[in-house]
Design a protein around this motif. Structure first.
Motif: not given
Length: 114
Positions: A87-92
Motif C-alpha cells: 500500500e506504499d506503492t505510489a509516485v512520491y
C-alpha cells in the motif's frame, strides 16, 4: 526553482528505499519541506514534513517506518522508508512553498511487490 527527486524503484514488501530531493533556486535552509505521494486513483497525500527548524510530522500510516531528514549543506531532503508495504506503492513527490505557492518535484515511482 527546481526540485529533483530520485531513489524510487521496485522493492519487495518488507524492504527499504531512500528517496532524495535536491533543491535549487531557493534558500534551502529557510524552507519547510515535505514528501507527498499519490497512488493511482487516489488523491495526493502528505507523507512527512520537516520544518526549517527541524520539527517533523508524519502521516499515521508511515509512523515508525519512514524517516524524513534534511541536509542544508547539500540542499537535500531525504525520506528513508523501511518495512515497505504494497500500500506504499505510489509516485512520491517532494514539496516546498515559496511566496504562497506550492513547488513540486517531478516525482519518483515507488512500487512495493507482495
Amino acid at each position: 526553482v527546481q526540485l529533483q527527486a530520485s531513489g524510487g524503484g521496485l522493492v519487495q514488501a518488507g524492504g527499504s528505499l531512500r528517496l532524495s530531493c535536491v533543491a535549487s533556486g531557493i534558500v534551502f535552509r529557510l524552507h519547510a519541506l515535505g514528501w507527498y505521494r499519490q497512488a493511482p486513483g487516489k488523491q495526493r497525500e502528505l507523507v512527512a514534513a520537516i520544518s526549517r527548524g527541524g520539527s517533523i510530522n508524519y502521516a499515521d500510516s508511515v509512523k515508525g517506518r519512514f524517516t524524513i531528514s534534511r541536509d542544508n549543506a547539500k540542499n537535500t531532503v531525504y525520506l528513508h522508508m523501511n518495512s515497505l508495504k504494497p500500500e506504499d506503492t505510489a509516485v512520491y513527490y517532494c514539496n516546498t512553498q515559496q511566496f504562497g505557492y506550492d513547488l513540486w518535484g517531478q516525482g519518483t515511482q515507488v512500487t512495493v511487490s507482495s
